[in-house]
Design a protein around this motif. Structure first.
Motif, PDB file in Angstrom:
ATOM      1  N   LEU B 420       0.837  -1.218   0.000  1.00 14.36           N
ATOM      2  CA  LEU B 420       0.000   0.000   0.000  1.00 14.36           C
ATOM      3  C   LEU B 420       0.864   1.257   0.000  1.00 14.36           C
ATOM      4  CD1 LEU B 420      -2.768  -0.912   2.600  1.00 14.36           C
ATOM      5  CD2 LEU B 420      -2.771  -1.225   0.122  1.00 14.36           C
ATOM      6  N   PRO B 421       0.285   2.381  -0.461  1.00 11.66           N
ATOM      7  CA  PRO B 421       1.028   3.651  -0.389  1.00 11.66           C
ATOM      8  C   PRO B 421       1.342   3.989   1.084  1.00 11.66           C
ATOM      9  CG  PRO B 421      -1.003   3.901  -1.652  1.00 11.66           C
ATOM     10  CD  PRO B 421      -1.048   2.540  -1.050  1.00 11.66           C
ATOM     11  N   PRO B 422       2.448   4.698   1.322  1.00 10.11           N
ATOM     12  CA  PRO B 422       2.909   4.927   2.702  1.00 10.11           C
ATOM     13  C   PRO B 422       1.832   5.501   3.627  1.00 10.11           C
ATOM     14  CG  PRO B 422       4.561   5.688   1.162  1.00 10.11           C
ATOM     15  CD  PRO B 422       3.378   5.252   0.337  1.00 10.11           C
ATOM     16  N   ALA B 423       1.102   6.486   3.166  1.00  4.93           N
ATOM     17  CA  ALA B 423       0.126   7.138   4.047  1.00  4.93           C
ATOM     18  C   ALA B 423      -0.934   6.131   4.499  1.00  4.93           C
ATOM     19  CB  ALA B 423      -0.523   8.310   3.328  1.00  4.93           C
ATOM     20  N   GLU B 424      -1.394   5.309   3.561  1.00  5.94           N
ATOM     21  CA  GLU B 424      -2.422   4.325   3.877  1.00  5.94           C
ATOM     22  C   GLU B 424      -1.880   3.275   4.848  1.00  5.94           C
ATOM     23  OE1 GLU B 424      -4.037   2.974   0.229  1.00  5.94           O
ATOM     24  OE2 GLU B 424      -5.497   1.636   1.220  1.00  5.94           O
ATOM     25  N   ARG B 425      -0.617   2.893   4.613  1.00  2.41           N
ATOM     26  CA  ARG B 425       0.056   1.930   5.485  1.00  2.41           C
ATOM     27  C   ARG B 425       0.053   2.425   6.930  1.00  2.41           C
ATOM     28  NH1 ARG B 425       5.949   1.404   3.432  1.00  2.41           N
ATOM     29  NH2 ARG B 425       4.975   1.677   1.399  1.00  2.41           N
ATOM     30  N   SER B 426       0.455   3.677   7.096  1.00  2.00           N
ATOM     31  CA  SER B 426       0.544   4.247   8.447  1.00  2.00           C
ATOM     32  C   SER B 426      -0.836   4.323   9.083  1.00  2.00           C
ATOM     33  CB  SER B 426       1.151   5.650   8.400  1.00  2.00           C
ATOM     34  OG  SER B 426       2.408   5.601   7.806  1.00  2.00           O
ATOM     35  N   ALA B 427      -1.810   4.753   8.314  1.00  2.00           N
ATOM     36  CA  ALA B 427      -3.156   4.898   8.864  1.00  2.00           C
ATOM     37  C   ALA B 427      -3.699   3.543   9.304  1.00  2.00           C
ATOM     38  CB  ALA B 427      -4.076   5.532   7.817  1.00  2.00           C
ATOM     39  N   TRP B 428      -3.465   2.525   8.487  1.00  2.00           N
ATOM     40  CA  TRP B 428      -3.962   1.191   8.821  1.00  2.00           C
ATOM     41  C   TRP B 428      -3.293   0.686  10.096  1.00  2.00           C
ATOM     42  CZ3 TRP B 428      -3.197  -3.908   9.733  1.00  2.00           C
ATOM     43  CH2 TRP B 428      -4.269  -4.778   9.456  1.00  2.00           C
ATOM     44  N   THR B 429      -1.981   0.899  10.169  1.00  2.00           N
ATOM     45  CA  THR B 429      -1.245   0.430  11.350  1.00  2.00           C
ATOM     46  C   THR B 429      -1.692   1.176  12.608  1.00  2.00           C
ATOM     47  OG1 THR B 429       0.634  -0.002   9.922  1.00  2.00           O
ATOM     48  CG2 THR B 429       1.058   0.002  12.265  1.00  2.00           C
ATOM     49  N   ALA B 430      -1.938   2.471  12.447  1.00  2.00           N
ATOM     50  CA  ALA B 430      -2.407   3.249  13.599  1.00  2.00           C
ATOM     51  C   ALA B 430      -3.718   2.683  14.121  1.00  2.00           C
ATOM     52  CB  ALA B 430      -2.562   4.717  13.211  1.00  2.00           C
ATOM     53  N   ALA B 431      -4.622   2.371  13.196  1.00  2.00           N
ATOM     54  CA  ALA B 431      -5.910   1.820  13.607  1.00  2.00           C
ATOM     55  C   ALA B 431      -5.719   0.452  14.254  1.00  2.00           C
ATOM     56  CB  ALA B 431      -6.832   1.715  12.393  1.00  2.00           C
ATOM     57  N   PHE B 432      -4.801  -0.330  13.694  1.00  2.00           N
ATOM     58  CA  PHE B 432      -4.526  -1.650  14.257  1.00  2.00           C
ATOM     59  C   PHE B 432      -4.037  -1.527  15.700  1.00  2.00           C
ATOM     60  CE2 PHE B 432      -1.770  -5.187  15.262  1.00  2.00           C
ATOM     61  CZ  PHE B 432      -2.469  -6.292  14.795  1.00  2.00           C
ATOM     62  N   LEU B 433      -3.152  -0.553  15.925  1.00  2.00           N
ATOM     63  CA  LEU B 433      -2.607  -0.357  17.269  1.00  2.00           C
ATOM     64  C   LEU B 433      -3.697  -0.007  18.258  1.00  2.00           C
ATOM     65  CD1 LEU B 433       0.618   1.699  16.559  1.00  2.00           C
ATOM     66  CD2 LEU B 433       0.505  -0.513  17.689  1.00  2.00           C
ATOM     67  N   GLN B 434      -4.656   0.824  17.789  1.00  2.00           N
ATOM     68  CA  GLN B 434      -5.726   1.243  18.709  1.00  2.00           C
ATOM     69  C   GLN B 434      -6.535   0.036  19.155  1.00  2.00           C
ATOM     70  OE1 GLN B 434      -7.682   4.344  16.545  1.00  2.00           O
ATOM     71  NE2 GLN B 434      -5.911   5.690  16.867  1.00  2.00           N
ATOM     72  N   THR B 435      -6.680  -0.961  18.284  1.00  2.00           N
ATOM     73  CA  THR B 435      -7.481  -2.120  18.625  1.00  2.00           C
ATOM     74  C   THR B 435      -6.665  -3.197  19.318  1.00  2.00           C
ATOM     75  OG1 THR B 435      -8.478  -1.653  16.506  1.00  2.00           O
ATOM     76  CG2 THR B 435      -9.287  -3.568  17.682  1.00  2.00           C
ATOM     77  N   HIS B 436      -5.480  -3.460  18.792  1.00  2.00           N
ATOM     78  CA  HIS B 436      -4.732  -4.639  19.232  1.00  2.00           C
ATOM     79  C   HIS B 436      -3.558  -4.324  20.140  1.00  2.00           C
ATOM     80  CE1 HIS B 436      -6.853  -7.340  16.458  1.00  2.00           C
ATOM     81  NE2 HIS B 436      -6.838  -6.311  15.621  1.00  2.00           N
ATOM     82  N   GLY B 437      -3.202  -3.075  20.282  1.00  2.00           N
ATOM     83  CA  GLY B 437      -2.050  -2.763  21.127  1.00  2.00           C
ATOM     84  C   GLY B 437      -0.742  -3.113  20.426  1.00  2.00           C
ATOM     85  N   LEU B 438       0.303  -3.156  21.227  1.00  2.00           N
ATOM     86  CA  LEU B 438       1.646  -3.289  20.660  1.00  2.00           C
ATOM     87  C   LEU B 438       2.042  -4.726  20.373  1.00  2.00           C
ATOM     88  CD1 LEU B 438       3.459  -0.839  23.073  1.00  2.00           C
ATOM     89  CD2 LEU B 438       2.990  -0.451  20.660  1.00  2.00           C
ATOM     90  N   GLY B 439       1.353  -5.656  21.026  1.00  2.00           N
ATOM     91  CA  GLY B 439       1.803  -7.038  21.022  1.00  2.00           C
ATOM     92  C   GLY B 439       2.179  -7.586  19.657  1.00  2.00           C
ATOM     93  N   ASP B 440       1.289  -7.416  18.659  1.00  2.00           N
ATOM     94  CA  ASP B 440       1.536  -8.024  17.353  1.00  2.00           C
ATOM     95  C   ASP B 440       1.981  -7.000  16.320  1.00  2.00           C
ATOM     96  OD1 ASP B 440       0.617 -10.500  18.349  1.00  2.00           O
ATOM     97  OD2 ASP B 440      -1.437  -9.747  18.177  1.00  2.00           O
ATOM     98  N   ALA B 441       2.352  -5.807  16.787  1.00  2.00           N
ATOM     99  CA  ALA B 441       2.509  -4.700  15.839  1.00  2.00           C
ATOM    100  C   ALA B 441       3.929  -4.541  15.310  1.00  2.00           C
ATOM    101  CB  ALA B 441       2.075  -3.389  16.499  1.00  2.00           C
ATOM    102  N   PHE B 442       4.868  -5.354  15.808  1.00  2.00           N
ATOM    103  CA  PHE B 442       6.271  -5.116  15.481  1.00  2.00           C
ATOM    104  C   PHE B 442       6.514  -5.088  13.970  1.00  2.00           C
ATOM    105  CE2 PHE B 442      10.630  -6.618  14.735  1.00  2.00           C
ATOM    106  CZ  PHE B 442      11.317  -5.630  15.403  1.00  2.00           C
ATOM    107  N   GLN B 443       6.036  -6.139  13.285  1.00  2.00           N
ATOM    108  CA  GLN B 443       6.291  -6.207  11.844  1.00  2.00           C
ATOM    109  C   GLN B 443       5.528  -5.135  11.084  1.00  2.00           C
ATOM    110  OE1 GLN B 443       5.446 -10.344  11.177  1.00  2.00           O
ATOM    111  NE2 GLN B 443       7.654 -10.726  10.835  1.00  2.00           N
ATOM    112  N   LEU B 444       4.304  -4.848  11.543  1.00  2.00           N
ATOM    113  CA  LEU B 444       3.511  -3.805  10.872  1.00  2.00           C
ATOM    114  C   LEU B 444       4.235  -2.470  10.964  1.00  2.00           C
ATOM    115  CD1 LEU B 444      -0.050  -4.674  12.204  1.00  2.00           C
ATOM    116  CD2 LEU B 444       0.964  -5.278  10.015  1.00  2.00           C
ATOM    117  N   LEU B 445       4.720  -2.157  12.164  1.00  2.00           N
ATOM    118  CA  LEU B 445       5.431  -0.885  12.341  1.00  2.00           C
ATOM    119  C   LEU B 445       6.688  -0.850  11.486  1.00  2.00           C
ATOM    120  CD1 LEU B 445       5.009  -0.443  16.183  1.00  2.00           C
ATOM    121  CD2 LEU B 445       4.141   1.086  14.418  1.00  2.00           C
ATOM    122  N   GLY B 446       7.330  -2.007  11.375  1.00  2.00           N
ATOM    123  CA  GLY B 446       8.547  -2.073  10.580  1.00  2.00           C
ATOM    124  C   GLY B 446       8.292  -1.798   9.110  1.00  2.00           C
ATOM    125  N   SER B 447       7.068  -2.046   8.648  1.00  2.00           N
ATOM    126  CA  SER B 447       6.771  -1.821   7.232  1.00  2.00           C
ATOM    127  C   SER B 447       6.397  -0.364   6.954  1.00  2.00           C
ATOM    128  CB  SER B 447       5.632  -2.743   6.779  1.00  2.00           C
ATOM    129  OG  SER B 447       4.400  -2.269   7.293  1.00  2.00           O
TER     130      SER B 447
END
Lengths: 434, 536
Positions: B420-447
């Motif tokens: 995905l384009p960078p802006a969309e990537r960040s927005a999706w990850t931000a939303a993911f963090l709000q729901t799931h917290g940091l636990g599974d976010a390492f790889q998402l944040l890395g992308s």
């Protein structure tokens, strides 16, 4: 208003990189309260993690520091942070205030001690002191004689003959310590580390020193002083400062720190702007502490220096300062120097005065550093000086600043080659390369 | 002449000293009158003492009479560097960053490992077109010698001085093999003499600027490369891949190495118009049919020679059934356009269709999962943002319901996100963090592109705050925290400082937040210094 120091100057006081970074975080007005300065000192309270803020006070002339924090670093991050805050200028540290009681009492105490130091201690019992001095002279004399005989013994049996080697040098060094001749002791210890090439020369010069001490009373006064100081007699700073001093505008040509497990030694090489005299100041610090004398290369300090006596006076102690150190004017930033040939001749003249002299502080002008495999050289196009092989990776800094063009280099010129300490680039900016 | 005699005398003295005056007589002095006079005054009663005195005399004589050597051949000076000098503050910063590399004892200190900030600084400095202080160039070259990922930026920043120094110090030989944008001379040499990693980097860069030239370069040495090297060189063709590469890749399908064949097939499958893509689409047409509004899956019954040549391994490495394995492989290699065009449906519609196995009308979730999984792999390979978006589903929202409510995205979400384009990537990850917290976010944040966007940064800070509040230990999030120090937007500093102030004094979280805030301020100052003067 007083001249405030540059950020660079403040950071050069830092005992290590971590302290400089930590101090950077305390360089804003946020954590500070009750700060002030009066031209000779600054003070303030810094909010830390505890409930009581740390009280920090700095005397600028030393500089000297006092802080109520428990840090073993010296100066601590609070002192450095306060200096940074002050050096940024402006109203963050208002000038012209009176120090609070806790700062004032420390400053007063320091001043008192400084004055005591300036007046030599009056001996309580001159007769007893005389007796002590005589006793020590006798012990050192006995030590020197023993050393001379041991050196001769080794040469009698042959340096290559290890089977009949008498007691190892470490033991001889210990005996020299017992004989209260620390200068002889450290030279004896160094014997182990010399190559075959140098070994006879080191034996011979040590033998010469021991023999010279045995008849020190018959030597001319300057030569006697040189011999005494090399054997290990020290002269108290107060005593020196009570004697004649040389007032000049002293330019810092170079600074080099060296550390072993017990001590950090800082060497500051100066040159008088009026007299042209070279001088070497030494300062010491315990591990983790910065030596208490910190004036960056390229600063000018108007001050009185008292030289240790000798045939080639170089080492000096700093007496009264007349004002704060200030950067040398741009037009005089690059010190005048000499050619490689003249530099070696200069060392030759010095060694003729003091046969134990290893090197002499020298500025080389218009020399090109030429890297080589294991052997670097400094050349003026006609002739070249080898760079002492013990010089470290700082050599690449020297090459980088030069970029293949002639530069001005300050260093020590000696029989092992030239040891660079400072290089000046085309804009007159000094870089330490040791 | 006199020096000659003096040296003879010195050698004589040394020999006698080595053997001992008991065994060898004192040398007789034949030298300059002055030295001879002084030597004559030496008392020779004790030969050993006399030898030492003579040696002292000659030593001082030699030292006082030292002469310089002949001047060596000077090296040509470095080419002038016309770039403006780095601003004072930025130069000091570089010195701190470079010294941080060596103060290993300080990694638990109050700041992030400074070495981690060096790449950001270098990239910023290179972009701003400054010349570094010459005295720092040796340390810069040393740093990049140890870390090859810094080399491009470091060599560009070091400029002509860096190349000049590297000619004289073999430790920095990598410099001449490192390609910077304005320097083409290193190219041939890198390819023929470079270390493997340098060659891969070189090929990748060349593909970025001139894909055809890159292919030619690789074709020139292809037959002589080792199998494991061929594999990674082939992988480098991903950069700038086009139809022009198809003949070469088709030929590589016949390679001796199985892994090389598989990689060639994977690359071909990402070329929309490739012959391999067409062959896969034909197989996919048999394997998945649209029947009565359902997708009917008929996995292949065998992996024939043609399929194997097209990169499908006959043995399943996953332990799953072979037919399911073959099915997944062929769908993943099928151009995604086959599905939308072939069935006349959008990706969203396709994803909603029920899926059944070959025998039976029962909706089979396992085939549905297999299909989605394979589509996800295809979307990643083919860089198909529309499919990736559809497969990821909408960004998860925090709702009153339990977190299981949001469907788990197919495939590896981090890989899909990368399409995905960078802006969309960040927005999706931000939303993911709000729901799931940091636990599974390492790889998402890395992308996500760094520095993180302000909304993503805010989401990360909020998630950290929740983690602190939940009683977790900071070190259980050390991976995310390390990345956060490098990537968090410096604008978030006040929020992090507030967290540090609110945390229990002297607790691990107070220290963590304090350190993070310090690092953010450091980074903000660092970038501001580089920007300074650029706008003037």
């Amino acid at each position: 208003m007083e001249e405030r120091w540059s950020t660079e100057h403040v950071l050069s006081l830092s005992p290590d990189a971590a302290s400089a970074k930590a101090a950077g975080k305390l360089s804003g007005p946020g954590p500070w309260s009750g700060v002030g300065c009066n031209g000779t000192a600054l003070w303030g309270a810094c909010k830390g993690s505890g409930s009581t803020p740390y009280r920090t006070v700095i005397e600028l002339a030393g500089p000297a520091y006092q802080c109520s924090c428990p840090s073993r670093k010296f100066p601590c991050k609070h002192a450095l942070g306060l200096l940074l805050l002050w050096s940024s200028g402006g109203e963050a540290v208002p000038a012209g205030g009176e120090p609070p009681e806790w700062a004032g009492s420390w400053l007063a105490g320091r001043q008192q001690r400084a004055e005591q130091q300036r007046t030599p201690r009056a001996e309580a019992d001159p007769v007893a002191a005389r007796r002590r001095a005589d006793r020590r002279a006798a012990r050192v004399g006995a030590g020197a004689q023993e050393l001379r005989l041991r050196l001769a013994d080794r040469v009698r049996h042959g340096l290559a003959d290890l089977s009949t080697a008498p007691s190892p040098w470490e033991e001889v060094a210990a005996r020299m310590v017992d004989a209260q001749a620390p200068g002889l002791a450290s030279k004896v210890r160094e014997l182990e580390s010399h190559t075959d090439e140098d070994l006879l020369a080191e034996y011979a010069l040590l033998h010469l020193l021991a023999a010279a001490y045995e008849r020190v009373d018959t030597l001319p006064a300057e030569l006697a002083a040189t011999v005494r100081s090399r054997v290990g007699f020290s002269t108290e700073s107060a005593e020196l400062l009570a004697g004649p001093t040389v007032r000049d505008r002293w330019l810092v040509l170079g600074v080099r720190d060296s550390a072993d497990e017990r001590l950090t030694t800082r060497r500051l090489w100066l040159r008088g702007a009026k007299t042209g005299r070279p001088a070497l100041l030494l300062a010491f610090g315990r591990p983790g502490q910065s030596p208490d004398l910190a004036i960056p290369t390229g600063q000018l300090l108007e001050a009185e220096l008292a030289f240790h006596p000798g045939t080639r006076p170089l080492r000096a102690v700093l007496g009264t300062r007349h004002g704060m150190p200030a950067p040398v004017p741009a037009a005089e930033a690059v010190p005048p120097g000499v050619s490689p040939a003249r530099a070696l001749a200069g060392y030759g003249e010095a060694v003729a005065d003091d046969p134990w002299l290893e090197s002499w502080p020298t500025v080389l002008t218009g020399v090109l550093p030429v890297p080589g495999h294991g052997r670097w050289q400094l050349t003026d196009g006609k002739e070249a000086l080898s760079i002492d092989t013990a010089t470290g990776p700082g050599l690449w800094k020297l090459a980088a600043v030069s970029a293949g063009r002639p530069v001005t280099v300050f260093g020590e010129c000696g029989h092992r080659g030239f040891t660079p300490v400072t290089v000046w680039d085309e804009n007159g900016r000094a870089t330490g390369v040791s | 002449m006199s020096t000659m005699h003096q040296e003879d005398l010195w050698e004589d003295l040394r020999t006698t000293a080595l053997l001992g005056t008991d065994r060898r007589p004192l040398p007789s002095a034949t030298t300059t009158p002055a030295l001879a006079a002084a030597a004559g005054a030496v008392d020779r009663t004790d030969p050993a003492a006399a030898l030492l005195e003579l040696a002292a005399l000659v030593t001082v004589h030699r030292r006082a009479g030292l002469l310089p050597g002949p001047g060596p051949q000077p090296t040509a000076p470095a080419a002038p560097d016309e770039r403006p000098a780095l601003p004072e503050a930025a130069a000091r910063r570089l010195a701190v960053l470079l010294s941080g590399r060596t103060t290993g004892a300080n990694t638990t200190g109050t700041l992030a490992n400074l070495a981690e900030l060096l790449p950001q600084w270098l990239a910023g400095a290179r972009e701003s077109g400054y010349r570094p202080p010459p005295a720092l160039v040796p340390a810069l070259l040393d740093a990049a010698r140890a870390r090859s990922e810094l080399r491009g930026d470091a060599v560009a920043l070091a400029g002509p001085l860096g190349r000049w120094l590297a000619e004289q110090n073999p430790d920095w030989a990598y410099v001449r093999r490192t390609v910077t944008d304005n320097q083409a001379a290193a190219e041939e040499r890198t390819w023929h003499e470079g270390l493997f990693a340098e060659r891969v980097t070189h090929l990748t860069r060349l593909r970025r600027s001139d894909p055809a030239a890159g292919l030619e370069l690789l074709r020139g040495t292809w037959s002589t490369e080792r199998a494991e090297d061929r594999l990674l060189f082939l992988d480098a063709l991903q950069e700038g891949l086009s139809e022009a590469d198809e003949p070469f890749l088709e030929a590589a399908l016949g390679d001796r190495s199985k892994n090389v064949r598989a990689t060639a097939a994977e690359l071909l499958s990402t070329l929309p118009g490739s012959a391999l893509g067409a062959r896969m689409a034909e197989r996919a047409g048999t394997a998945v049919r649209l029947v009565d509004g359902r997708l009917l899956v008929t996995p292949p019954t065998a992996c024939d020679a043609a399929m194997q040549r097209d990169g499908i391994a006959p043995k399943s490495p996953t332990g799953r059934g072979e037919r399911a394995w073959w099915f997944g492989e062929l769908v993943a290699a099928t151009p995604l356009g086959h599905w939308t065009a072939g069935f006349g449906l959008t990706h969203a519609q396709l994803l909603d269709l029920p899926v059944t196995g070959e025998d039976g009308d029962e909706v089979d979730d396992s085939w549905r999962d297999d299909l989605r999984e394979a589509w996800a792999r295809a979307a990643v390979r083919q860089h198909d943002a529309a499919w990736a978006r559809a497969l990821l589903g909408p960004a998860p929202r925090r709702t009153g319901a339990a977190r299981t409510e949001s469907a788990q995205p197919a495939g590896a979400p981090a890989k899909l996100l990368a399409v995905l384009p960078p802006a969309e990537r960040s927005a999706w990850t931000a939303a993911f963090l709000q729901t799931h917290g940091l636990g599974d976010a390492f790889q998402l944040l890395g992308s996500c592109a760094t520095p993180w966007t302000p909304p993503l940064s805010t989401a990360v800070v909020a998630a950290l705050e929740r983690a602190a509040g939940s009683g977790a230990y900071p070190w259980s999030h050390s991976g995310v925290l390390g990345m956060t120090e490098r990537s968090l937007s410096p604008a978030t500093a006040p929020a992090v400082e507030a967290l540090a102030a609110d945390a229990t004094p002297d607790s691990a979280w107070a220290e963590t937040f304090g350190r993070l805030a310090g690092t953010l301020r450091f980074r903000a100052a660092m970038l501001a210094e580089l920007a300074e003067g650029r706008t003037v």
